[in-house]
Design a protein around this motif. Structure first.
Motif, PDB file in Angstrom:
ATOM      1  N   UNK A  33     -44.294  -1.595  18.694  1.00 22.27           N
ATOM      2  CA  UNK A  33     -44.035  -2.758  17.844  1.00 22.27           C
ATOM      3  C   UNK A  33     -43.421  -2.329  16.510  1.00 22.27           C
ATOM      4  N   UNK A  34     -44.022  -1.355  15.860  1.00 21.18           N
ATOM      5  CA  UNK A  34     -43.521  -0.935  14.547  1.00 21.18           C
ATOM      6  C   UNK A  34     -42.154  -0.250  14.676  1.00 21.18           C
ATOM      7  N   UNK A  35     -41.982   0.602  15.659  1.00 25.33           N
ATOM      8  CA  UNK A  35     -40.746   1.377  15.738  1.00 25.33           C
ATOM      9  C   UNK A  35     -39.587   0.598  16.342  1.00 25.33           C
ATOM     10  N   UNK A  36     -39.888  -0.460  17.094  1.00 26.93           N
ATOM     11  CA  UNK A  36     -38.786  -1.316  17.520  1.00 26.93           C
ATOM     12  C   UNK A  36     -38.192  -2.021  16.312  1.00 26.93           C
ATOM     13  N   UNK A  37     -39.024  -2.331  15.327  1.00 25.36           N
ATOM     14  CA  UNK A  37     -38.518  -2.891  14.084  1.00 25.36           C
ATOM     15  C   UNK A  37     -37.635  -1.912  13.338  1.00 25.36           C
ATOM     16  N   UNK A  38     -38.004  -0.637  13.362  1.00 27.07           N
ATOM     17  CA  UNK A  38     -37.187   0.404  12.735  1.00 27.07           C
ATOM     18  C   UNK A  38     -35.826   0.503  13.406  1.00 27.07           C
ATOM     19  N   UNK A  47     -35.831  13.711   2.838  1.00 24.45           N
ATOM     20  CA  UNK A  47     -37.201  13.420   3.267  1.00 24.45           C
ATOM     21  C   UNK A  47     -37.626  12.056   2.745  1.00 24.45           C
ATOM     22  N   UNK A  48     -38.266  11.280   3.623  1.00 23.06           N
ATOM     23  CA  UNK A  48     -38.884  10.016   3.251  1.00 23.06           C
ATOM     24  C   UNK A  48     -40.354  10.061   3.634  1.00 23.06           C
ATOM     25  N   UNK A  49     -41.217   9.754   2.673  1.00 23.94           N
ATOM     26  CA  UNK A  49     -42.648   9.685   2.931  1.00 23.94           C
ATOM     27  C   UNK A  49     -43.107   8.243   2.751  1.00 23.94           C
ATOM     28  N   UNK A  50     -43.614   7.629   3.835  1.00 24.95           N
ATOM     29  CA  UNK A  50     -44.153   6.279   3.779  1.00 24.95           C
ATOM     30  C   UNK A  50     -45.668   6.393   3.928  1.00 24.95           C
ATOM     31  N   UNK A  51     -46.399   5.890   2.961  1.00 27.12           N
ATOM     32  CA  UNK A  51     -47.848   6.027   2.979  1.00 27.12           C
ATOM     33  C   UNK A  51     -48.515   4.680   2.766  1.00 27.12           C
ATOM     34  N   UNK A  79     -41.773  -3.915   6.267  1.00 27.07           N
ATOM     35  CA  UNK A  79     -41.630  -2.973   5.155  1.00 27.07           C
ATOM     36  C   UNK A  79     -41.289  -1.571   5.638  1.00 27.07           C
ATOM     37  N   UNK A  80     -41.917  -1.145   6.739  1.00 24.40           N
ATOM     38  CA  UNK A  80     -41.590   0.175   7.302  1.00 24.40           C
ATOM     39  C   UNK A  80     -40.135   0.197   7.740  1.00 24.40           C
ATOM     40  N   UNK A  81     -39.702  -0.848   8.439  1.00 20.65           N
ATOM     41  CA  UNK A  81     -38.329  -0.923   8.932  1.00 20.65           C
ATOM     42  C   UNK A  81     -37.330  -0.902   7.782  1.00 20.65           C
ATOM     43  N   UNK A  82     -37.620  -1.648   6.735  1.00 20.12           N
ATOM     44  CA  UNK A  82     -36.707  -1.707   5.592  1.00 20.12           C
ATOM     45  C   UNK A  82     -36.641  -0.364   4.863  1.00 20.12           C
ATOM     46  N   UNK A  83     -37.777   0.313   4.739  1.00 20.79           N
ATOM     47  CA  UNK A  83     -37.808   1.616   4.063  1.00 20.79           C
ATOM     48  C   UNK A  83     -36.958   2.641   4.810  1.00 20.79           C
ATOM     49  N   UNK A  84     -37.106   2.671   6.127  1.00 19.53           N
ATOM     50  CA  UNK A  84     -36.322   3.631   6.936  1.00 19.53           C
ATOM     51  C   UNK A  84     -34.836   3.272   6.892  1.00 19.53           C
ATOM     52  N   UNK A  85     -34.518   1.979   6.962  1.00 18.11           N
ATOM     53  CA  UNK A  85     -33.132   1.550   6.942  1.00 18.11           C
ATOM     54  C   UNK A  85     -32.446   1.946   5.632  1.00 18.11           C
TER      55      UNK A  85
END
Length: 247
Positions: free
Chosen positions: A83-88, A175-179, A237-243
């Motif tokens: 679910x989360x990574x399909x958004x990414x 590098x991107x760190x999402x916490x 938010x995870x998807x937007x950060x990676x994008x």
């Protein structure tokens, strides 16, 4: 039967028991429990295929020719990240490969990065990342890629509720760190203490109210903090950060 033979038999029995217990432990995984984890299979924006080595999530439109090899956390079912990574994949155009680690533990999986990138032959450039202990393993792979020793160059590293145990400060990697603010396992304090191991220009995104398990969809994890966030909002938010990071 001599005493020595009896001792050998006893030792062998103990070893066999320990192996059985460990295998039972390794194969007891945290399954995808929330309904959102299954919704990714019906997401028209991505195409999902499963292979022996991993699960491939490809954007139907807007693929960039770049990819992310994602390593799950210890004993977490790889499918719990759909679910989360399909958004990414949808937001960034990345093709995502979720690995299926040996014994469900990333550190036992010593297969080269090419094992997983081969699942998406149309991708030219690869990032590597992971959740929790999967992220720690991703840091090791990223170091090999940056040093030219892995057989597969690495464009960058994405940490999802994780931090490095090896020094990448001089690697030159993006590098991107999402916490998560309420992460009880990869706590904000632990991530801050390990920040010196990342390049000085590493990007950091903190998800307010999110906990460790919010990076997947597998229910409550022992020792974790309490999430105060909506699952769909965390996904976005995870998807937007990676994008933003790969854009």
């Amino acid at each position: 039967m001599t005493r020595f033979v009896r001792i050998l038999i006893a030792v062998a029995a103990v070893i066999a028991l320990l192996v059985i217990v460990f295998l039972a432990y390794a194969h007891t995984v945290m399954q995808g429990e929330r309904p959102e984890a299954l919704e990714a299979w019906r997401d028209d924006a991505v195409e999902i295929t499963s292979a022996e080595a991993g699960i491939v999530i490809e954007p139907v439109e807007g693929a960039t020719g770049e990819g992310l090899v994602f390593i799950p956390g210890a004993k977490v079912d790889p499918y719990a990240y759909l679910y989360k990574l399909s958004g990414v994949a949808e937001a960034s155009g990345l093709t995502v490969v979720i690995t299926k680690p040996t014994l469900n533990l990333a550190f036992f999986d010593q297969r080269p990065l090419s094992t997983f990138t081969a699942l998406a032959p149309g991708v030219d450039d690869w990032y590597v990342g992971g959740h929790s202990l999967g992220g720690v393993r991703a840091c090791q792979i990223a170091a090999d890629g940056a040093g030219g020793t892995s057989g597969e160059p690495v464009a960058g590293l994405v940490l999802f509720g994780s931090y490095c145990a090896n020094d990448l400060s001089g690697s030159g990697l993006a590098v991107l760190s999402i916490s998560g603010e309420h992460d009880g396992l990869s706590t904000p304090e632990k991530i801050a203490e390990a920040a010196h191991l990342l390049p000085s220009d590493a990007e950091s995104v903190v998800l307010e109210g999110a906990n460790h398990a919010d990076f997947g969809d597998y229910g409550v994890q022992p020792g974790d903090g309490v999430s105060t966030r909506d699952d769909a909002e965390v996904r976005q938010e995870i998807a937007e950060a990676v994008a933003r990071f790969v854009g």
